[in-house]
Design an enzyme around this catalytic site. Structure first.
Site, PDB file in Angstrom:
ATOM      1  CD  GLU A 178      -2.802   1.273   2.443  1.00  0.00           C
ATOM      2  OE1 GLU A 178      -2.756   0.360   3.290  1.00  0.00           O
ATOM      3  OE2 GLU A 178      -3.583   2.228   2.514  1.00  0.00           O
ATOM      4  CE  LYS A 220      -5.991  -0.151   1.695  1.00  0.00           C
ATOM      5  NZ  LYS A 220      -6.632  -0.733   2.873  1.00  0.00           N
TER       6      LYS A 220
HETATM    7  P1  13P Z   1      -9.274   4.262   4.187  1.00  0.00           P
HETATM    8  O1  13P Z   1     -10.161   3.526   3.211  1.00  0.00           O
HETATM    9  O2  13P Z   1     -10.029   4.884   5.318  1.00  0.00           O
HETATM   10  O3  13P Z   1      -8.304   5.162   3.497  1.00  0.00           O
HETATM   11  O4  13P Z   1      -8.414   3.144   4.908  1.00  0.00           O
HETATM   12  C1  13P Z   1      -7.860   2.153   4.158  1.00  0.00           C
HETATM   13  C2  13P Z   1      -6.627   1.716   4.798  1.00  0.00           C
HETATM   14  O5  13P Z   1      -6.498   0.575   5.159  1.00  0.00           O
HETATM   15  C3  13P Z   1      -5.553   2.700   4.998  1.00  0.00           C
HETATM   16  O6  13P Z   1      -4.376   2.038   5.305  1.00  0.00           O
END
Ligand code: 13P
Length: 340
Positions: A178, A220
């Protein structure tokens, strides 16, 4: 490393019509969200809240492939003694775990952050596997501002993401990679595209060098969106074409799927954008891994009271269903209103 297991779990995480519930807010983060709704925070209230979500068994079975947990939650049991991990498994979803220690100031680079948590990660992953986690998450944050991000900050974060991903795969845990380009600030959508492209290209280069199996991971990313304070906001169609343009230039088709974060978009915005993205489509399944965009309304409605449990679960089921429709490009504003 069990390649087949990694590939199978990664594919299941992005199964058609399903997405991921990010319920891995750290204690300080959930405390802030609770405070905004006047809810007291304790291990018990945090458990009650998450138990409310995880006992939404029908909504999870139908729409949710995996649930990301925080360290405290993966060890907790429901009021009746059932491990919370078991509730998730019983609903047919895969338990996952956030393993980073959060974004800290990057020394020497004011305004930039580096995500920490590599020390001892091999041992922690071994324990999380025993506790039931089959995938993990590590979030790097990249802020856009005057003269930032620097190449060095992007590089340092990409390097950490790659080391994390390799350690996960060694432990037979699928890494969610991510790299989040934040939507704070006043930059326009073009700047978001430019930075997201640089970040993703750097991340995939480092993943390659670290010998990470792309077939056994899930990406992600953020969507390409203008900053919240940008005067020129974008329609779902604009977000979709900008986001896919960047992703097609950066993410190899070997990646089994892409699960977007919501990043501060409103619930309906996050659904509408995902829907528009899926109307265009890509070589990968394109789904959600939402925290706030799945939980804002349910949390508000729950408000820490047992008598609100059903209303909160109904709101969660609604959002999960709307986003599941969006993964197939089948969501519409009319459906949103009709079902609400
Ligand atoms: P949000 O969808 O609130 O951005 O959170 C996703 C997430 O896991 C952030 O690390």
């Amino acid at each position: 490393m069990d390649r087949d297991q990694l590939v199978n779990v990664a594919r299941a995480m992005v199964a058609p019509g399903k997405g991921i519930l990010a319920a891995d807010e750290s204690t300080p983060t959930i405390t802030r969200r609770f405070a905004a709704s006047g809810i007291e925070t304790s291990a018990e209230t945090r458990r009650d809240y998450r138990e409310m979500l995880f006992r939404s068994q029908e909504a999870i079975s139908a729409n949710i492939s995996g649930v990301i947990l925080f360290d405290e939650t993966i060890r907790q049991t429901a009021t009746d003694g059932t491990p919370l991990v078991k509730l998730i498994e019983e609903a047919g979803a895969i338990p996952g775990i956030k393993v980073d220690d959060g974004a800290k100031p990057l020394a020497g680079f004011p305004g930039e952050a580096i995500t920490e948590g590599l020390d001892g990660l091999r041992e922690r992953l071994r324990e999380y596997f025993i506790l039931g986690a089959r995938f993990a998450k590590w979030r790097a944050t990249i802020d856009i501002g005057e003269n930032i991000p620097t190449a060095y900050a992007v590089e340092a974060n990409a390097h950490a993401l790659a080391r994390y991903a390799a350690l996960c795969q060694e432990a037979d845990i699928v890494p969610i990679v991510e790299p989040e380009v934040l939507m704070d600030g006043s930059h326009d959508i073009e700047r978001s595209m430019e930075v997201t492209e640089f970040v993703l290209k750097t991340v995939f280069m480092r993943l390659y060098e670290a010998r990470v199996l792309l077939e056994g991971m899930v990406l992600k990313p953020n969507m390409a969106v203008p900053g919240k304070k940008c005067a020129r906001q974008a329609s779902p169609e604009q977000v979709a074409s900008a986001t896919l343009r960047v992703l097609r230039n950066c993410a190899p088709a070997a990646v089994p799927g892409i699960a977007f974060l919501s990043g501060g978009q409103s619930e309906v915005e996050a659904t509408a954008n995902l829907n528009a993205i899926n109307r265009l489509g890509g070589p990968w399944p394109l789904t959600f891994s939402y925290g706030r965009a799945l939980q804002n309304t349910p949390l508000k409605l729950w408000a820490g009271k047992f008598e609100n449990l059903r209303a909160a679960q109904a709101a969660f089921a609604h959002r999960a269903h709307m986003n599941a429709l969006a993964t197939q490009g089948r969501w519409s504003n009319e459906q949103e209103k009709a079902a609400a």
